[in-house]
Enzyme design. Sequence first.
Site, PDB file in Angstrom:
ATOM      1  N   GLU A 163      17.007 -45.291  11.425  1.00  0.00           N
ATOM      2  CA  GLU A 163      16.404 -45.275  12.379  1.00  0.00           C
ATOM      3  C   GLU A 163      14.680 -45.458  11.938  1.00  0.00           C
ATOM      4  O   GLU A 163      13.926 -45.058  12.320  1.00  0.00           O
ATOM      5  CB  GLU A 163      16.359 -43.732  13.119  1.00  0.00           C
ATOM      6  CG  GLU A 163      17.163 -42.896  13.797  1.00  0.00           C
ATOM      7  CD  GLU A 163      17.080 -41.492  14.751  1.00  0.00           C
ATOM      8  OE1 GLU A 163      16.066 -41.645  14.866  1.00  0.00           O
ATOM      9  OE2 GLU A 163      18.602 -41.330  15.055  1.00  0.00           O
ATOM     10  N   ASN A 205      21.360 -46.225   9.392  1.00  0.00           N
ATOM     11  CA  ASN A 205      22.005 -45.313  10.594  1.00  0.00           C
ATOM     12  C   ASN A 205      21.058 -45.729  11.318  1.00  0.00           C
ATOM     13  O   ASN A 205      20.521 -45.536  11.358  1.00  0.00           O
ATOM     14  CB  ASN A 205      22.352 -44.233  10.125  1.00  0.00           C
ATOM     15  CG  ASN A 205      23.477 -43.782  11.081  1.00  0.00           C
ATOM     16  OD1 ASN A 205      24.176 -43.593  12.442  1.00  0.00           O
ATOM     17  ND2 ASN A 205      22.652 -42.397  11.835  1.00  0.00           N
ATOM     18  N   HIS A 241      24.702 -42.747  21.378  1.00  0.00           N
ATOM     19  CA  HIS A 241      24.245 -41.526  21.607  1.00  0.00           C
ATOM     20  C   HIS A 241      24.984 -42.402  23.624  1.00  0.00           C
ATOM     21  O   HIS A 241      23.644 -43.141  23.330  1.00  0.00           O
ATOM     22  CB  HIS A 241      23.511 -41.119  21.594  1.00  0.00           C
ATOM     23  CG  HIS A 241      23.040 -40.484  20.542  1.00  0.00           C
ATOM     24  ND1 HIS A 241      24.005 -39.312  19.830  1.00  0.00           N
ATOM     25  CD2 HIS A 241      22.384 -40.775  19.392  1.00  0.00           C
ATOM     26  CE1 HIS A 241      23.617 -38.964  19.534  1.00  0.00           C
ATOM     27  NE2 HIS A 241      22.678 -40.202  18.368  1.00  0.00           N
ATOM     28  N   GLU A 270      27.293 -40.821  16.003  1.00  0.00           N
ATOM     29  CA  GLU A 270      27.021 -39.563  16.065  1.00  0.00           C
ATOM     30  C   GLU A 270      27.831 -39.394  17.667  1.00  0.00           C
ATOM     31  O   GLU A 270      27.035 -39.180  18.518  1.00  0.00           O
ATOM     32  CB  GLU A 270      25.616 -39.162  15.779  1.00  0.00           C
ATOM     33  CG  GLU A 270      24.868 -39.483  14.501  1.00  0.00           C
ATOM     34  CD  GLU A 270      23.658 -39.376  14.445  1.00  0.00           C
ATOM     35  OE1 GLU A 270      22.636 -39.180  15.342  1.00  0.00           O
ATOM     36  OE2 GLU A 270      22.971 -39.355  13.218  1.00  0.00           O
ATOM     37  N   ASP A 272      28.457 -39.528  21.288  1.00  0.00           N
ATOM     38  CA  ASP A 272      28.539 -38.559  21.581  1.00  0.00           C
ATOM     39  C   ASP A 272      28.527 -38.557  23.891  1.00  0.00           C
ATOM     40  O   ASP A 272      27.410 -39.961  23.665  1.00  0.00           O
ATOM     41  CB  ASP A 272      27.847 -37.137  22.559  1.00  0.00           C
ATOM     42  CG  ASP A 272      26.452 -37.964  21.857  1.00  0.00           C
ATOM     43  OD1 ASP A 272      25.627 -38.489  22.176  1.00  0.00           O
ATOM     44  OD2 ASP A 272      25.369 -36.509  21.868  1.00  0.00           O
TER      45      ASP A 272
HETATM   46  O1  G2I Z   1      18.002 -36.528  18.413  1.00  0.00           O
HETATM   47  C1  G2I Z   1      19.399 -36.501  17.875  1.00  0.00           C
HETATM   48  C2  G2I Z   1      20.050 -37.037  16.681  1.00  0.00           C
HETATM   49  C3  G2I Z   1      19.720 -38.438  16.573  1.00  0.00           C
HETATM   50  N1  G2I Z   1      19.608 -39.225  15.401  1.00  0.00           N
HETATM   51  C4  G2I Z   1      19.307 -38.626  14.080  1.00  0.00           C
HETATM   52  C5  G2I Z   1      20.289 -37.247  14.159  1.00  0.00           C
HETATM   53  O2  G2I Z   1      19.827 -36.733  13.210  1.00  0.00           O
HETATM   54  C6  G2I Z   1      19.851 -36.705  15.604  1.00  0.00           C
HETATM   55  O3  G2I Z   1      20.084 -35.182  15.229  1.00  0.00           O
HETATM   56  C7  G2I Z   1      19.393 -34.131  15.897  1.00  0.00           C
HETATM   57  C8  G2I Z   1      20.132 -32.531  15.914  1.00  0.00           C
HETATM   58  O4  G2I Z   1      21.305 -32.863  16.514  1.00  0.00           O
HETATM   59  C9  G2I Z   1      19.119 -31.559  16.328  1.00  0.00           C
HETATM   60  O5  G2I Z   1      19.981 -29.996  16.342  1.00  0.00           O
HETATM   61  O6  G2I Z   1      18.461 -34.162  15.580  1.00  0.00           O
HETATM   62  C10 G2I Z   1      17.417 -33.431  16.192  1.00  0.00           C
HETATM   63  C11 G2I Z   1      16.060 -33.051  15.948  1.00  0.00           C
HETATM   64  O7  G2I Z   1      15.306 -34.600  15.442  1.00  0.00           O
HETATM   65  C12 G2I Z   1      17.928 -31.620  15.881  1.00  0.00           C
HETATM   66  O8  G2I Z   1      17.612 -30.652  16.579  1.00  0.00           O
HETATM   67  C13 G2I Z   1      16.659 -29.944  16.035  1.00  0.00           C
HETATM   68  C14 G2I Z   1      15.522 -29.263  17.026  1.00  0.00           C
HETATM   69  O9  G2I Z   1      14.515 -29.666  18.111  1.00  0.00           O
HETATM   70  C15 G2I Z   1      15.248 -28.159  16.312  1.00  0.00           C
HETATM   71  O10 G2I Z   1      14.026 -27.573  16.992  1.00  0.00           O
HETATM   72  C16 G2I Z   1      15.178 -27.343  15.354  1.00  0.00           C
HETATM   73  O11 G2I Z   1      15.155 -26.164  14.779  1.00  0.00           O
HETATM   74  O12 G2I Z   1      18.031 -28.464  15.686  1.00  0.00           O
HETATM   75  C17 G2I Z   1      17.057 -27.640  14.584  1.00  0.00           C
HETATM   76  C18 G2I Z   1      17.853 -27.208  14.285  1.00  0.00           C
HETATM   77  O13 G2I Z   1      18.884 -26.519  14.819  1.00  0.00           O
END
Ligand code: G2I
Length: 449
Positions: A163, A205, A241, A270, A272
């Site tokens: 990103e 990515n 996404h 990714e 969805d």
């Molecule tokens: O935001 C969706 C995805 C966009 N592209 C990069 C990916 O790495 C990203 O993944 C998401 C995860 O699926 C989430 O699980 O990234 C988020 C953060 O940018 C993740 O969320 C975070 C929460 O914001 C936190 O509060 C939490 O502690 O997940 C953390 C672990 O559960």
Amino acid sequence: MVIKSLRTTARKVVVVAAAGALAATGAIALAGTADAATTLGAAAAARGKYFGAAVSAGHLGEAQYTSTWTTEFNGVTPENEMKWDTIEPNRNQFNFSPADQITTQARGRSMTIRGHTLVWHSQLAGWVSGLDATNLRSAMVNHINGVMGHYKGQIYAWDVVNEAFAENGARRSESPFQQKLGNGYIEEAFRAARAADPAAKLCYNDYNTDGQNAKSNGVFAMVQDFKSRGVPIDCVGFQSHFNSASPVPSDYQANLARFASLGVDVQITELDIEGSGSTQANNYTRVLNACLAVSRCTGITVWGIPDKYSWRASGTPLLFDSNYGKKAAYTAALNALNGGTTDPPPENPPPSGGACTATVTTNQWQDGFVGTVRVTAGSAQVNGWTVTVTLPTGATITSGWNANRSGNIGAVNFTNVSFNGSIAPGQSVEFGYQGTGTGSGATTSCAAG
Ligand code: G2I
């Protein structure tokens, strides 16, 4: 029982006959019809691709989560465990254990593992953004060496940089790497990554790059430049996404193909798609067919397993509902991978892939009993199982064999021992116990994984 064994025999006859016909015609594989794969991973593998899921270590203790992952998918991306804030929370102090929980299981099953992600402005450890340029550069290279070194030889592809572009195609300005190291940081990261694990494919990515637009044009120009100057880059990840505000673009496949024409692999990293029913299913079909049509599209990863654990759960964007039921989108994905010609699986397959069933036969005498439990795999290989036997009140187990046991009254858990954890599809193993009181009337349940 008699009926079941007759059915089994009949099925064997059909299989033998089909094999004979194949041998006679010299055909190698049955496409799309009787041989259609019954899991996403197997169907993708038959097309030379992987089908992965983002997995969170925190959910692995949930048996259905893990069994759905290991049954349906042949690939994985740790969802958060390899991000900088988790894996190097303090300078040069690496915390690999959350990610290792995932990679250990994945390697045991020969899954394709994507590493996500080395250099990203988000989920970055706090100490990084305060560094000056010199320290930031050495911290970035040290991070790449430390993380890629730990997983050397284990990762199919790394999201080296994630990103880095803004919507207008310029570099994203809020990244501390961009701010302090300038445009060259991406190239520096890719060069360091190649040195750290020469066998890993190195990917850039991003999201909102799924069709041709200002942002994807910016990435395209960077990849073209890297290729022309010999900067190591092997693949581009398209996060994909989608929802109604950001639908699957009409030129999705064409965009994948134009990147592939630069001499890089492309991957859907990714996926969805928010929605439900046939609309969602049709969108999944489109995305999968696009990857299948581009030979350099090497695999697809969906960003989670059941809807309840999606980062945007309210949009129900995944293939399994929150009870792990297969959605219409699942059937569409499986059909697309199988070539689009297969029938949907039955609504309630007996028992579903990766699952197991357990039955108990009790031999009761006046004040004691022996229970013999038969554990049977469903339509997929079982790798490890837990059987819960719920005993009638007053029954106490005094000894057992061929299983590990916790407890001796009420609901008693039995897990496999080393030699009977793996059960081939449709096959069974047995264990037993002896006890006092009345054991007949015990009930059983089985969980795989
Ligand atoms: O935001 C969706 C995805 C966009 N592209 C990069 C990916 O790495 C990203 O993944 C998401 C995860 O699926 C989430 O699980 O990234 C988020 C953060 O940018 C993740 O969320 C975070 C929460 O914001 C936190 O509060 C939490 O502690 O997940 C953390 C672990 O559960």
